[in-house]
Design a protein around this motif. Structure first.
Motif, PDB file in Angstrom:
ATOM      1  N   VAL A   1      66.232 106.071   7.494  1.00 38.47           N
ATOM      2  CA  VAL A   1      65.652 107.248   6.838  1.00 38.47           C
ATOM      3  C   VAL A   1      64.132 107.198   6.928  1.00 38.47           C
ATOM      4  N   MET A   2      63.551 106.011   6.732  1.00 35.84           N
ATOM      5  CA  MET A   2      62.089 105.885   6.854  1.00 35.84           C
ATOM      6  C   MET A   2      61.653 106.216   8.285  1.00 35.84           C
ATOM      7  N   ALA A   3      62.413 105.776   9.286  1.00 35.82           N
ATOM      8  CA  ALA A   3      62.068 106.060  10.683  1.00 35.82           C
ATOM      9  C   ALA A   3      62.217 107.549  10.998  1.00 35.82           C
ATOM     10  N   LEU A   4      63.189 108.211  10.390  1.00 40.65           N
ATOM     11  CA  LEU A   4      63.438 109.627  10.669  1.00 40.65           C
ATOM     12  C   LEU A   4      62.480 110.562   9.945  1.00 40.65           C
ATOM     13  N   THR A   5      61.971 110.128   8.790  1.00 40.12           N
ATOM     14  CA  THR A   5      61.139 111.028   7.980  1.00 40.12           C
ATOM     15  C   THR A   5      59.684 110.584   7.865  1.00 40.12           C
TER      16      THR A   5
ATOM     17  N   LEU B   1      59.378 113.316  15.892  1.00 41.68           N
ATOM     18  CA  LEU B   1      57.950 113.652  15.786  1.00 41.68           C
ATOM     19  C   LEU B   1      57.738 114.906  14.943  1.00 41.68           C
ATOM     20  N   LYS B   2      58.490 115.969  15.229  1.00 38.07           N
ATOM     21  CA  LYS B   2      58.360 117.201  14.444  1.00 38.07           C
ATOM     22  C   LYS B   2      58.721 116.959  12.976  1.00 38.07           C
ATOM     23  N   ALA B   3      59.756 116.168  12.746  1.00 34.94           N
ATOM     24  CA  ALA B   3      60.193 115.910  11.370  1.00 34.94           C
ATOM     25  C   ALA B   3      59.161 115.104  10.596  1.00 34.94           C
ATOM     26  N   THR B   4      58.611 114.064  11.213  1.00 35.37           N
ATOM     27  CA  THR B   4      57.629 113.251  10.485  1.00 35.37           C
ATOM     28  C   THR B   4      56.372 114.055  10.189  1.00 35.37           C
ATOM     29  N   GLU B   5      56.018 114.982  11.080  1.00 38.21           N
ATOM     30  CA  GLU B   5      54.877 115.875  10.794  1.00 38.21           C
ATOM     31  C   GLU B   5      55.188 116.730   9.567  1.00 38.21           C
ATOM     32  N   TYR B   6      56.404 117.274   9.498  1.00 32.88           N
ATOM     33  CA  TYR B   6      56.794 118.112   8.368  1.00 32.88           C
ATOM     34  C   TYR B   6      56.821 117.308   7.075  1.00 32.88           C
TER      35      TYR B   6
END
Length: 192
Positions: free
Chosen positions: A21-25, A179-184
């Motif tokens: 979850v930390m890697a995805l968000t 990448l898009k998710a972590t930016e969000y």
């Protein structure tokens, strides 16, 4: 390894899910609490059920062969009916309505948190660790109990995680657009 978070939890445990979850968000996961379907139903039954507005008529045969019928409208759901409603996958928009239903149900369940705490404190209920797999200690839980009581008043933000679905049938998996998710999600980081 591509797998669902529930599969990762079953194979490698909570710490692996926290890392994923930390890697995805890009968001830290301080604590976790996981509950089995059976214990979720027991928890709801221990509270005497949860009153909830079922938004759609639901009728299907579950994976055990049992016919499930729930009618649209406000009703008190016992554990079995709540689980059946939350497992329903027959909505026209895929899992979007199911996720939204689950978020609304959790908000209603959170309204029962004072009763749950009362049951635990008088020993009428099992200890919370008998229901949940969690790394919350009683001390940490006590320091954060206000979050539990306020959850039903929080705004839930629904976000469709970017990415693509690959494969078909039982081999279908979601390939995340990290990448898009972590930016969000970066705008939700606590900077305190």
């Amino acid at each position: 390894m591509q797998c669902r978070l529930s599969e990762l939890y079953a194979m490698k445990g909570a710490e692996a899910v926290k890392r994923r979850v930390m890697a995805l968000t890009g968001l830290p996961v301080d604590y976790y609490a996981a509950i089995s379907v059976e214990n979720f139903a027991k928890l709801i039954n221990g509270l005497g059920g949860v009153t909830f507005f079922v938004a759609n008529d639901i009728s299907y045969v579950d994976n055990t062969g049992k016919t499930v019928n729930l009618r649209r409208g406000s009703q008190k759901l016992n554990g079995e009916k709540a689980v059946s409603m939350l497992k329903y996958r027959g909505y026209g928009d895929g899992d979007n309505t199911r996720r939204s239903c689950a978020a609304k149900f959790i908000k209603e369940l959170a309204k029962a948190a004072p009763e749950l705490c009362r049951l635990v404190s008088i020993g009428k209920s099992l200890q919370y660790k008998d229901y949940f797999d969690t790394d919350f200690t009683l001390d940490v839980l006590g320091k954060n109990i206000d979050l539990i009581f306020s959850y039903s008043k929080m705004n839930v933000i629904e976000y469709t995680y970017p990415g693509t679905t690959t494969g078909t049938g039982e081999d279908e998996y979601f390939s995340p657009g990290i990448l898009k998710a972590t930016e969000y999600f970066s705008k939700y980081k606590f900077n305190g």
